[in-house]
Scaffold this motif. Structure first.
Motif, PDB file in Angstrom:
ATOM      1  N   GLU A  94      29.678  64.280  73.886  1.00 32.50           N
ATOM      2  CA  GLU A  94      30.950  63.563  73.836  1.00 32.50           C
ATOM      3  C   GLU A  94      31.017  62.788  72.529  1.00 32.50           C
ATOM      4  O   GLU A  94      30.165  61.945  72.267  1.00 32.50           O
ATOM      5  CB  GLU A  94      31.054  62.617  75.032  1.00 32.50           C
ATOM      6  CG  GLU A  94      32.410  61.971  75.159  1.00 32.50           C
ATOM      7  CD  GLU A  94      32.504  61.053  76.370  1.00 32.50           C
ATOM      8  OE1 GLU A  94      32.197  61.492  77.491  1.00 32.50           O
ATOM      9  OE2 GLU A  94      32.867  59.876  76.169  1.00 32.50           O
ATOM     10  N   MET A 127      20.396  63.610  81.018  1.00 29.22           N
ATOM     11  CA  MET A 127      21.179  62.472  81.512  1.00 29.22           C
ATOM     12  C   MET A 127      22.451  62.932  82.229  1.00 29.22           C
ATOM     13  O   MET A 127      23.190  63.765  81.718  1.00 29.22           O
ATOM     14  CB  MET A 127      21.535  61.543  80.351  1.00 29.22           C
ATOM     15  CG  MET A 127      22.159  60.249  80.811  1.00 29.22           C
ATOM     16  SD  MET A 127      22.442  59.098  79.470  1.00 29.22           S
ATOM     17  CE  MET A 127      20.852  58.317  79.335  1.00 29.22           C
ATOM     18  N   GLU A 139      28.853  59.615  71.498  1.00 30.86           N
ATOM     19  CA  GLU A 139      28.719  58.526  72.475  1.00 30.86           C
ATOM     20  C   GLU A 139      27.928  58.949  73.709  1.00 30.86           C
ATOM     21  O   GLU A 139      27.475  58.102  74.471  1.00 30.86           O
ATOM     22  CB  GLU A 139      30.109  58.019  72.893  1.00 30.86           C
ATOM     23  CG  GLU A 139      30.814  57.195  71.832  1.00 30.86           C
ATOM     24  CD  GLU A 139      30.118  55.866  71.531  1.00 30.86           C
ATOM     25  OE1 GLU A 139      29.607  55.229  72.467  1.00 30.86           O
ATOM     26  OE2 GLU A 139      30.095  55.477  70.345  1.00 30.86           O
ATOM     27  N   GLY A 140      27.791  60.235  73.894  1.00 33.00           N
ATOM     28  CA  GLY A 140      27.040  60.674  75.065  1.00 33.00           C
ATOM     29  C   GLY A 140      26.657  62.132  74.990  1.00 33.00           C
ATOM     30  O   GLY A 140      27.389  62.943  74.431  1.00 33.00           O
ATOM     31  N   VAL A 141      25.462  62.425  75.505  1.00 35.07           N
ATOM     32  CA  VAL A 141      25.029  63.816  75.699  1.00 35.07           C
ATOM     33  C   VAL A 141      24.648  63.881  77.168  1.00 35.07           C
ATOM     34  O   VAL A 141      23.762  63.149  77.616  1.00 35.07           O
ATOM     35  CB  VAL A 141      23.813  64.162  74.807  1.00 35.07           C
ATOM     36  CG1 VAL A 141      23.255  65.528  75.162  1.00 35.07           C
ATOM     37  CG2 VAL A 141      24.179  64.116  73.333  1.00 35.07           C
ATOM     38  N   TYR A 142      25.342  64.690  77.937  1.00 33.04           N
ATOM     39  CA  TYR A 142      25.112  64.630  79.385  1.00 33.04           C
ATOM     40  C   TYR A 142      25.469  65.935  80.092  1.00 33.04           C
ATOM     41  O   TYR A 142      26.031  66.849  79.491  1.00 33.04           O
ATOM     42  CB  TYR A 142      25.920  63.486  80.008  1.00 33.04           C
ATOM     43  CG  TYR A 142      27.397  63.538  79.731  1.00 33.04           C
ATOM     44  CD1 TYR A 142      28.248  64.343  80.488  1.00 33.04           C
ATOM     45  CD2 TYR A 142      27.962  62.796  78.695  1.00 33.04           C
ATOM     46  CE1 TYR A 142      29.602  64.389  80.240  1.00 33.04           C
ATOM     47  CE2 TYR A 142      29.324  62.839  78.428  1.00 33.04           C
ATOM     48  CZ  TYR A 142      30.139  63.638  79.213  1.00 33.04           C
ATOM     49  OH  TYR A 142      31.493  63.696  78.954  1.00 33.04           O
ATOM     50  N   ILE A 143      25.142  65.959  81.371  1.00 31.55           N
ATOM     51  CA  ILE A 143      25.572  67.058  82.235  1.00 31.55           C
ATOM     52  C   ILE A 143      26.322  66.453  83.421  1.00 31.55           C
ATOM     53  O   ILE A 143      26.145  65.269  83.713  1.00 31.55           O
ATOM     54  CB  ILE A 143      24.378  67.910  82.749  1.00 31.55           C
ATOM     55  CG1 ILE A 143      23.350  67.043  83.475  1.00 31.55           C
ATOM     56  CG2 ILE A 143      23.728  68.694  81.657  1.00 31.55           C
ATOM     57  CD1 ILE A 143      22.330  67.844  84.253  1.00 31.55           C
ATOM     58  N   ILE A 144      27.127  67.269  84.049  1.00 30.69           N
ATOM     59  CA  ILE A 144      27.780  66.804  85.282  1.00 30.69           C
ATOM     60  C   ILE A 144      27.204  67.623  86.425  1.00 30.69           C
ATOM     61  O   ILE A 144      27.475  68.819  86.537  1.00 30.69           O
ATOM     62  CB  ILE A 144      29.319  66.931  85.206  1.00 30.69           C
ATOM     63  CG1 ILE A 144      29.836  66.095  84.024  1.00 30.69           C
ATOM     64  CG2 ILE A 144      29.971  66.476  86.509  1.00 30.69           C
ATOM     65  CD1 ILE A 144      31.304  66.286  83.703  1.00 30.69           C
ATOM     66  N   ARG A 145      26.371  66.978  87.226  1.00 34.44           N
ATOM     67  CA  ARG A 145      25.739  67.698  88.334  1.00 34.44           C
ATOM     68  C   ARG A 145      26.738  67.886  89.475  1.00 34.44           C
ATOM     69  O   ARG A 145      27.621  67.046  89.679  1.00 34.44           O
ATOM     70  CB  ARG A 145      24.530  66.914  88.865  1.00 34.44           C
ATOM     71  CG  ARG A 145      23.317  67.054  87.996  1.00 34.44           C
ATOM     72  CD  ARG A 145      22.098  66.487  88.720  1.00 34.44           C
ATOM     73  NE  ARG A 145      20.911  66.667  87.892  1.00 34.44           N
ATOM     74  CZ  ARG A 145      20.534  65.839  86.929  1.00 34.44           C
ATOM     75  NH1 ARG A 145      21.252  64.777  86.677  1.00 34.44           N
ATOM     76  NH2 ARG A 145      19.459  66.066  86.219  1.00 34.44           N
ATOM     77  N   THR A 202      25.106  71.386  79.120  1.00 33.62           N
ATOM     78  CA  THR A 202      25.008  70.053  78.524  1.00 33.62           C
ATOM     79  C   THR A 202      26.129  69.904  77.507  1.00 33.62           C
ATOM     80  O   THR A 202      26.349  70.803  76.689  1.00 33.62           O
ATOM     81  CB  THR A 202      23.658  69.903  77.798  1.00 33.62           C
ATOM     82  OG1 THR A 202      22.634  70.293  78.697  1.00 33.62           O
ATOM     83  CG2 THR A 202      23.426  68.473  77.349  1.00 33.62           C
ATOM     84  N   GLY A 213      16.468  61.659  72.485  1.00 32.40           N
ATOM     85  CA  GLY A 213      17.905  61.915  72.289  1.00 32.40           C
ATOM     86  C   GLY A 213      18.759  60.673  72.206  1.00 32.40           C
ATOM     87  O   GLY A 213      19.979  60.759  72.330  1.00 32.40           O
ATOM     88  N   PHE A 245      26.620  71.114  73.671  1.00 30.85           N
ATOM     89  CA  PHE A 245      25.509  70.470  72.963  1.00 30.85           C
ATOM     90  C   PHE A 245      24.965  71.396  71.874  1.00 30.85           C
ATOM     91  O   PHE A 245      24.839  72.602  72.081  1.00 30.85           O
ATOM     92  CB  PHE A 245      24.403  70.137  73.974  1.00 30.85           C
ATOM     93  CG  PHE A 245      23.124  69.649  73.356  1.00 30.85           C
ATOM     94  CD1 PHE A 245      22.953  68.320  73.017  1.00 30.85           C
ATOM     95  CD2 PHE A 245      22.066  70.535  73.107  1.00 30.85           C
ATOM     96  CE1 PHE A 245      21.775  67.870  72.447  1.00 30.85           C
ATOM     97  CE2 PHE A 245      20.886  70.095  72.532  1.00 30.85           C
ATOM     98  CZ  PHE A 245      20.735  68.756  72.202  1.00 30.85           C
ATOM     99  N   TYR A 256      22.186  63.803  69.117  1.00 32.31           N
ATOM    100  CA  TYR A 256      21.604  62.728  69.927  1.00 32.31           C
ATOM    101  C   TYR A 256      22.614  61.600  70.081  1.00 32.31           C
ATOM    102  O   TYR A 256      23.552  61.500  69.282  1.00 32.31           O
ATOM    103  CB  TYR A 256      20.275  62.238  69.337  1.00 32.31           C
ATOM    104  CG  TYR A 256      20.334  61.659  67.946  1.00 32.31           C
ATOM    105  CD1 TYR A 256      20.716  60.340  67.726  1.00 32.31           C
ATOM    106  CD2 TYR A 256      19.991  62.438  66.845  1.00 32.31           C
ATOM    107  CE1 TYR A 256      20.758  59.806  66.447  1.00 32.31           C
ATOM    108  CE2 TYR A 256      20.030  61.907  65.563  1.00 32.31           C
ATOM    109  CZ  TYR A 256      20.412  60.588  65.372  1.00 32.31           C
ATOM    110  OH  TYR A 256      20.464  60.069  64.108  1.00 32.31           O
ATOM    111  N   VAL A 257      22.449  60.813  71.096  1.00 35.13           N
ATOM    112  CA  VAL A 257      23.407  59.749  71.388  1.00 35.13           C
ATOM    113  C   VAL A 257      23.373  58.721  70.256  1.00 35.13           C
ATOM    114  O   VAL A 257      22.300  58.363  69.770  1.00 35.13           O
ATOM    115  CB  VAL A 257      23.095  59.077  72.750  1.00 35.13           C
ATOM    116  CG1 VAL A 257      24.176  58.076  73.117  1.00 35.13           C
ATOM    117  CG2 VAL A 257      22.953  60.110  73.845  1.00 35.13           C
TER     118      VAL A 257
END
Lengths: 372, 119
Positions: free
Chosen positions: B66, A330, B104-110, B63, A369, B80, B85-86
């Protein structure tokens, strides 16, 4: 000024000139096809690399759950060729029912295979392993199909076959790369862009007091719902059960909810990720009419049928994503779109429903997830 | 290496051009030899000029997870960890107000794409 003019070697230039014209007018197409084949070959090597590496990742992930590497590799290779035969469409009557049945049987087979190959894994991880297996299969399939047309084109010398595969190559490589980049997400259980639908549902439901304990399981296969009160309306917020990777059967979940509370429900709102056009911003939110779900048919049909039967409105709120973002980990921009989607849901509820009515809010997508 | 090869490329391309031009204006039997040599030298020069380094595959962005406090505005971003998990409740209490925290979030910044289209 003429090259080699007025000397005893000028005939060589003339012959070379005519030979050049003759060769390129007779064999120009052959040269081009040779060039196309070389370019396909380069792409094929890249596809093979992605498939081999994803297969290795799948083996590494599976072997953590009980069986040796050799056994896992052998079983996995056998399962790579697993296929599903689409139902006959010469007699379209009841085709969706038959397709749904076939998809159920296929899913059972996948679950059985994963349970056998990872005996020490839990239910949630089994779903992630299923996803990992599917991604590896997709990469294997893309590679084998392209290789088939490459070899067939070379064997038969069919220009149209070679040209077609050459023209589709950039798109196929893009698709393969999107899946290849996603394998890490599936094997490690990280949320993917497609999971924005279920994420919105849980965040929305939690705003109105829902908890993991208030989630009602199995309204349909791997799908459940929260029941929350929103400004005098009852909202059945439905999503697949996470945090394991599954999309469940949300279409049938909506249908079952309609059968259960049909006369009270006045609107269906679907939330999903949608493919964006090139040039559009990642994470852009858009609204429309209809069921936002990208299944092969039965789920969407179940939703449309339920809405039509009860004569209620069905609308869609989507978050725009490209393929890489939808199947990959995500992106922050997608996560940042969640509050806007929730605001839009609230607006729909306020504007197009009345207090006392009930609404089905369905979040479509892979729950990998994303917890309850 | 990059700059030097580009300079050598320019020298070769220029030498090739001179040779080709000389060959085209020469009426002797060796004119093709000069022209051919000129063309070869030029193409070698251009090849050196246009050759780039092989594209290096960039590693994917990391990853991150947050974590936010359920009560106050405390926010933590860390790498991570397997099992995150979120919407997962975090075991550690908020260092600010000692209440529970949630992922609150699991993410990447592309990375933003470099190409821009003015259309």
């Amino acid at each position: 000024m003429q090259l080699g003019a007025d000397n005893e070697f000028s005939w060589i230039i003339n012959i070379a000139f005519f030979a050049f014209i003759m060769i390129f007018s007779l064999y120009g197409a052959k040269f081009q096809i040779w060039q196309y084949l070389k370019q396909i070959e380069i792409g094929l090597h890249e596809m093979k690399r992605m498939f081999v590496e994803s297969r290795q990742t799948a083996i590494e992930t599976f072997k953590e759950y009980g069986l040796s590497e050799e056994v896992v590799a052998k079983e996995l290779d056998q399962f790579m060729d697993y296929f599903t035969i689409m139902p006959v469409d010469l007699d379209p009557a009841g085709i969706l029912k038959r397709l749904d049945h076939l998809l159920d049987v296929r899913r059972d087979r996948f679950q059985e295979f994963v349970a056998e190959l990872a005996p020490e894994s839990g239910e949630s991880m089994n779903q992630n392993l299923e996803n990992t297996l599917e991604v590896t299969q997709v990469l294997g399939l893309i590679y084998r199909v392209v290789r088939h047309f490459y070899i067939l084109g070379k064997k038969t010398g069919s220009q149209i076959m070679i040209m077609q595969i050459h023209m589709q190559m950039p798109d196929l490589l893009r698709l393969a790369k999107a899946y290849f980049d996603a394998i890490g997400a599936f094997s490690e259980g990280k949320p993917i862009g497609d999971g924005v639908g279920p994420l919105v549902i849980t965040k929305f439901a939690r705003e109105y007091g829902a908890t993991p304990e208030s989630y009602n399981h199995e309204i349909s296969r791997e799908v459940g719902y929260y029941m929350v009160e929103v400004e005098g309306r009852t909202v059945y917020a439905l999503r697949a059960t996470g945090p394991g990777g599954t999309v469940g059967k949300p279409g049938f979940g909506v249908k079952n909810l309609m059968e259960k509370y049909g006369n009270k429900i006045s609107r269906i709102i679907t939330v999903d990720a949608a493919l964006k056009f090139e040039g559009e911003t990642l994470g852009r939110v858009a609204e429309g009419t209809g069921a936002a779900i990208g299944d092969p048919g039965p789920e969407k049909h179940a939703m449309e049928q339920a809405a039509t039967e009860y004569g209620i409105g069905i609308e869609a709120i989507v978050v725009k994503e490209d393929e890489a973002a939808a199947v990959g980990i995500m992106d922050k921009k997608i996560l940042d779109a969640v509050p806007e989607v929730i605001e839009r849901i609230k607006t729909v509820i306020q504007k197009r429903t009345k207090p006392g009515e009930s609404i089905i809010l369905a979040g479509i997508g892979n729950t990998i997830g994303i917890g309850l | 290496m990059g700059m030097i090869s580009k300079l050598i490329g320019i020298v070769f391309a220029a030498a090739g051009f001179i040779l080709l031009f000389f060959g085209m204006n020469d009426t002797s039997g060796l004119s093709f030899v000069y022209s051919l040599l000129g063309l070869i030298t030029m193409s070698f020069g251009f090849a050196l000029l246009t050759a780039g380094k092989p594209k290096e595959e960039k590693p994917p962005p990391p990853t991150v997870t947050e974590i936010r406090c359920n009560d106050c505005d405390f926010k933590e971003i860390r790498d991570f960890k397997k099992g995150d998990y979120v919407l997962k409740p975090v075991e550690d209490a908020c260092p600010k107000c000692q209440t529970g925290m949630t992922i609150e979030g699991v993410y990447i910044i592309r990375e933003e794409p470099k190409e821009t289209y003015n259309v």
